[in-house]
Design a protein around this motif. Structure first.
Motif, mmCIF file in Angstrom:
data_model
loop_
_atom_site.group_PDB
_atom_site.id
_atom_site.type_symbol
_atom_site.label_atom_id
_atom_site.label_comp_id
_atom_site.label_asym_id
_atom_site.label_seq_id
_atom_site.Cartn_x
_atom_site.Cartn_y
_atom_site.Cartn_z
ATOM 1 N N ALA A 1 8.960 13.911 8.201
ATOM 2 C CA ALA A 1 8.200 12.973 9.035
ATOM 3 C C ALA A 1 9.045 11.793 9.520
ATOM 4 C CB ALA A 1 6.988 12.460 8.257
ATOM 5 N N ARG A 2 10.329 11.777 9.159
ATOM 6 C CA ARG A 2 11.266 10.712 9.570
ATOM 7 C C ARG A 2 10.773 9.330 9.145
ATOM 8 N NH1 ARG A 2 12.823 12.830 15.712
ATOM 9 N NH2 ARG A 2 13.602 14.878 15.050
ATOM 10 N N LEU A 3 10.308 9.279 7.903
ATOM 11 C CA LEU A 3 9.790 8.024 7.364
ATOM 12 C C LEU A 3 10.786 7.320 6.451
ATOM 13 C CD1 LEU A 3 6.177 9.252 6.564
ATOM 14 C CD2 LEU A 3 6.834 7.630 8.355
ATOM 15 N N LEU A 4 11.911 7.957 6.139
ATOM 16 C CA LEU A 4 12.848 7.351 5.198
ATOM 17 C C LEU A 4 13.701 6.255 5.828
ATOM 18 C CD1 LEU A 4 13.835 10.479 3.157
ATOM 19 C CD2 LEU A 4 12.646 8.481 2.308
ATOM 20 N N ASP A 5 13.578 6.076 7.132
ATOM 21 C CA ASP A 5 14.251 4.952 7.770
ATOM 22 C C ASP A 5 13.540 3.637 7.471
ATOM 23 O OD1 ASP A 5 16.151 6.593 8.845
ATOM 24 O OD2 ASP A 5 15.107 6.847 10.764
ATOM 25 N N ARG A 6 12.321 3.723 6.979
ATOM 26 C CA ARG A 6 11.575 2.511 6.608
ATOM 27 C C ARG A 6 12.059 2.033 5.243
ATOM 28 N NH1 ARG A 6 5.266 3.833 8.193
ATOM 29 N NH2 ARG A 6 5.658 4.676 10.288
ATOM 30 N N ALA A 7 12.493 0.792 5.197
ATOM 31 C CA ALA A 7 13.092 0.264 3.963
ATOM 32 C C ALA A 7 12.169 0.385 2.753
ATOM 33 C CB ALA A 7 13.518 -1.188 4.173
ATOM 34 N N PRO A 8 10.874 0.039 2.846
ATOM 35 C CA PRO A 8 10.014 0.155 1.656
ATOM 36 C C PRO A 8 9.920 1.591 1.149
ATOM 37 C CG PRO A 8 8.952 -1.171 3.355
ATOM 38 C CD PRO A 8 10.142 -0.527 3.992
ATOM 39 N N VAL A 9 9.860 2.557 2.057
ATOM 40 C CA VAL A 9 9.744 3.955 1.654
ATOM 41 C C VAL A 9 11.012 4.404 0.935
ATOM 42 C CG1 VAL A 9 9.456 6.321 2.481
ATOM 43 C CG2 VAL A 9 8.155 4.464 3.541
ATOM 44 N N ALA A 10 12.176 4.089 1.522
ATOM 45 C CA ALA A 10 13.445 4.500 0.921
ATOM 46 C C ALA A 10 13.630 3.871 -0.454
ATOM 47 C CB ALA A 10 14.597 4.122 1.847
ATOM 48 N N ALA A 11 13.297 2.589 -0.588
ATOM 49 C CA ALA A 11 13.494 1.896 -1.869
ATOM 50 C C ALA A 11 12.620 2.505 -2.964
ATOM 51 C CB ALA A 11 13.184 0.406 -1.706
ATOM 52 N N VAL A 12 11.349 2.760 -2.645
ATOM 53 C CA VAL A 12 10.445 3.330 -3.645
ATOM 54 C C VAL A 12 10.898 4.730 -4.037
ATOM 55 C CG1 VAL A 12 8.089 4.110 -4.077
ATOM 56 C CG2 VAL A 12 8.483 1.943 -2.911
ATOM 57 N N MET A 13 11.310 5.541 -3.057
ATOM 58 C CA MET A 13 11.710 6.908 -3.367
ATOM 59 C C MET A 13 12.995 6.942 -4.191
ATOM 60 S SD MET A 13 9.344 8.846 -2.543
ATOM 61 C CE MET A 13 10.244 10.294 -3.100
ATOM 62 N N ASP A 14 13.926 6.030 -3.928
ATOM 63 C CA ASP A 14 15.137 5.967 -4.760
ATOM 64 C C ASP A 14 14.765 5.744 -6.224
ATOM 65 O OD1 ASP A 14 16.948 6.451 -2.757
ATOM 66 O OD2 ASP A 14 17.338 4.333 -2.335
ATOM 67 N N ARG B 1 0.836 -1.202 0.000
ATOM 68 C CA ARG B 1 0.000 0.000 0.000
ATOM 69 C C ARG B 1 0.870 1.250 0.000
ATOM 70 N NH1 ARG B 1 -4.705 0.309 4.202
ATOM 71 N NH2 ARG B 1 -5.334 1.911 2.715
ATOM 72 N N VAL B 2 1.963 1.209 0.764
ATOM 73 C CA VAL B 2 2.895 2.332 0.779
ATOM 74 C C VAL B 2 3.460 2.564 -0.613
ATOM 75 C CG1 VAL B 2 5.148 3.109 1.633
ATOM 76 C CG2 VAL B 2 3.475 2.109 3.218
ATOM 77 N N ARG B 3 3.885 1.496 -1.261
ATOM 78 C CA ARG B 3 4.470 1.611 -2.602
ATOM 79 C C ARG B 3 3.464 2.193 -3.583
ATOM 80 N NH1 ARG B 3 3.564 -1.356 -6.641
ATOM 81 N NH2 ARG B 3 2.689 -3.048 -5.375
ATOM 82 N N ARG B 4 2.202 1.739 -3.521
ATOM 83 C CA ARG B 4 1.192 2.237 -4.465
ATOM 84 C C ARG B 4 0.926 3.729 -4.263
ATOM 85 N NH1 ARG B 4 -1.240 -2.880 -3.417
ATOM 86 N NH2 ARG B 4 -2.644 -1.968 -1.870
ATOM 87 N N LEU B 5 0.852 4.158 -3.006
ATOM 88 C CA LEU B 5 0.606 5.575 -2.743
ATOM 89 C C LEU B 5 1.747 6.451 -3.238
ATOM 90 C CD1 LEU B 5 -0.940 5.707 0.856
ATOM 91 C CD2 LEU B 5 -2.073 6.206 -1.308
ATOM 92 N N LEU B 6 2.982 6.065 -2.892
ATOM 93 C CA LEU B 6 4.135 6.868 -3.300
ATOM 94 C C LEU B 6 4.264 6.904 -4.816
ATOM 95 C CD1 LEU B 6 6.784 5.650 -0.680
ATOM 96 C CD2 LEU B 6 5.482 7.781 -0.642
ATOM 97 N N THR B 7 4.051 5.765 -5.440
ATOM 98 C CA THR B 7 4.187 5.685 -6.896
ATOM 99 C C THR B 7 3.128 6.530 -7.593
ATOM 100 O OG1 THR B 7 5.131 3.458 -6.725
ATOM 101 C CG2 THR B 7 4.256 4.122 -8.868
ATOM 102 N N GLU B 8 1.887 6.446 -7.129
ATOM 103 C CA GLU B 8 0.833 7.242 -7.767
ATOM 104 C C GLU B 8 1.066 8.733 -7.554
ATOM 105 O OE1 GLU B 8 -4.030 7.739 -8.035
ATOM 106 O OE2 GLU B 8 -3.176 6.214 -6.704
ATOM 107 N N ALA B 9 1.594 9.107 -6.387
ATOM 108 C CA ALA B 9 1.840 10.529 -6.119
ATOM 109 C C ALA B 9 2.753 11.135 -7.176
ATOM 110 C CB ALA B 9 2.454 10.694 -4.730
ATOM 111 N N VAL B 10 3.793 10.376 -7.571
ATOM 112 C CA VAL B 10 4.775 10.901 -8.524
ATOM 113 C C VAL B 10 4.372 10.594 -9.965
ATOM 114 C CG1 VAL B 10 7.178 10.769 -9.277
ATOM 115 C CG2 VAL B 10 6.626 10.783 -6.826
ATOM 116 N N ARG B 11 4.133 9.333 -10.272
ATOM 117 C CA ARG B 11 3.808 8.973 -11.657
ATOM 118 C C ARG B 11 2.465 9.538 -12.101
ATOM 119 N NH1 ARG B 11 5.582 2.571 -11.715
ATOM 120 N NH2 ARG B 11 7.825 2.909 -11.461
ATOM 121 N N GLY B 12 1.567 9.736 -11.143
ATOM 122 C CA GLY B 12 0.268 10.310 -11.477
ATOM 123 C C GLY B 12 0.299 11.810 -11.656
ATOM 124 N N GLY B 13 1.488 12.413 -11.477
ATOM 125 C CA GLY B 13 1.628 13.850 -11.681
ATOM 126 C C GLY B 13 1.076 14.706 -10.558
#
Length: 342
Positions: free
Chosen positions: A203-216, A177-189
């Motif tokens: 928000a200190r969320l980049l320590d979470r591995a899924p968040v960091a990987a998707v944002m990279d 769910r995290v990946r889908r939200l982050l991806t839609e935020a950027v790819r969806g314009g």
């Protein structure tokens, strides 16, 4: 004098929009409905119901998604710590600084990866950190030291996408769910990756591995898309062809850094500016700024462009680059630099 009797009652039958299908106890008193009558109408089987403490739904049956949103904001406003009960409300900001955030906000921003509003167990409401509010019913306050300027969507103040995404991700544990939200935020314009990264860092969320990987991955995608737009801008504006993706060096000296486009005959550099906050030390990176200053000290003209500018105003950027190329004839010659392909 009875404290429940308003000075100038306003009849309810004149009211029709959602803010008058959902009303606070105080608003009802202002319209000539005393607390005893409100209690009677909200008894089981009565025509009204109490949807939240001090907030009433003026019909039977379940609340609509719109009514739930307004009720959440009205409850937050009515319970605002430090605001007198009789405080007037601005017509432009009837809910003060409160705004919808999280998944509810993303649903209003039309995210397909956000659940429909009526399926949400909680509605997150962003409020200043000075508000002493507890979660109650379906309302979940999100306290923040910095409250952004909201967007007004269907008459409701809503947090900007980057902030709403960060607040939503903070509550989610499912990596998909995290990946889908982050991806839609950027790819969806909906927002730039750099702006989203800043909010996730805050928000200190980049320590979470899924968040960091998707944002990279999204940052790399965004960079590649910006480069494609820069190529297209130069071609469509019929600008002179630059040297693409090269590294500049002083003769026999250190590297001056890599640039996206360089016109050696004009001493003009164009670089896509994707600066954001470092995920390691959480401070604003300034290497690019220092590099630009160094190049300018050597007599080169630097045009920094952002991915957003390349996407939304390429014609304006092309005019800026053209003017910089023309102005090079009036500048003193810059230092000689060595060009190396990247």
């Amino acid at each position: 004098m009875n404290h429940e009797t308003p000075l100038s009652p306003r009849p309810l039958h004149h009211l029709s929009d959602v803010r008058h299908r959902v009303m606070t106890s105080r608003q009802l008193r202002e319209h000539g409905v005393p607390a005893s009558e409100v209690s009677g109408r909200c008894r089981p089987g009565g025509p009204w119901q109490q949807i939240l403490p001090g907030v009433h739904l003026l019909h039977r049956g379940p609340a609509t998604s719109e009514e739930r949103l307004h009720a959440a904001l009205m409850y937050t406003r009515a319970r605002a710590h430090g605001i007198p009960a009789q405080a007037p409300r601005s017509a432009e900001a009837p809910y003060g600084e409160a705004m919808i955030t999280g998944l509810a906000a993303l649903a209003l921003h039309r995210f397909t990866s956000a659940p429909p509003l009526l399926r949400l167990e909680h509605i997150d409401v962003l409020v200043p950190h000075t508000r002493r509010l507890r979660a109650t019913g379906f309302v979940r306050p999100v306290r923040a030291h910095s409250v952004p300027r909201p967007r007004l969507l269907t008459g409701i103040p809503v947090a900007p996408v980057p902030r709403a995404v960060a607040d939503a991700v903070a509550q989610l544990t499912d990596p998909d769910r995290v990946r889908r939200l982050l991806t839609e935020a950027v790819r969806g314009g909906h927002c730039e990756p750099a702006r989203l990264l800043r909010e996730l860092t805050r928000a200190r969320l980049l320590d979470r591995a899924p968040v960091a990987a998707v944002m990279d991955a999204l940052l790399a995608e965004g960079r590649a898309a910006a480069e494609d737009r820069l190529y297209a801008m130069v071609s469509e504006a019929a600008l002179p062809s630059p040297l693409w993706n090269v590294e500049l060096l002083l003769p026999g000296g250190p590297s001056l850094g890599a640039v996206d486009a360089y016109w050696p005959d004009h001493g003009v550099v164009v670089e896509i500016d994707t600066r954001t906050r470092s995920r390691r030390d959480n401070i604003l990176r300034d290497e690019v700024t220092r590099k630009h200053e160094h190049l300018e000290q050597l007599g080169l003209a630097v045009v920094a462009v952002t991915p957003k500018q390349l996407r939304e105003s390429p014609e304006q950027l092309a005019d800026t680059v053209r003017a910089t190329l023309v102005a090079s004839a009036e500048r003193a010659p810059g230092a000689y630099v060595v060009v190396v392909p990247r």
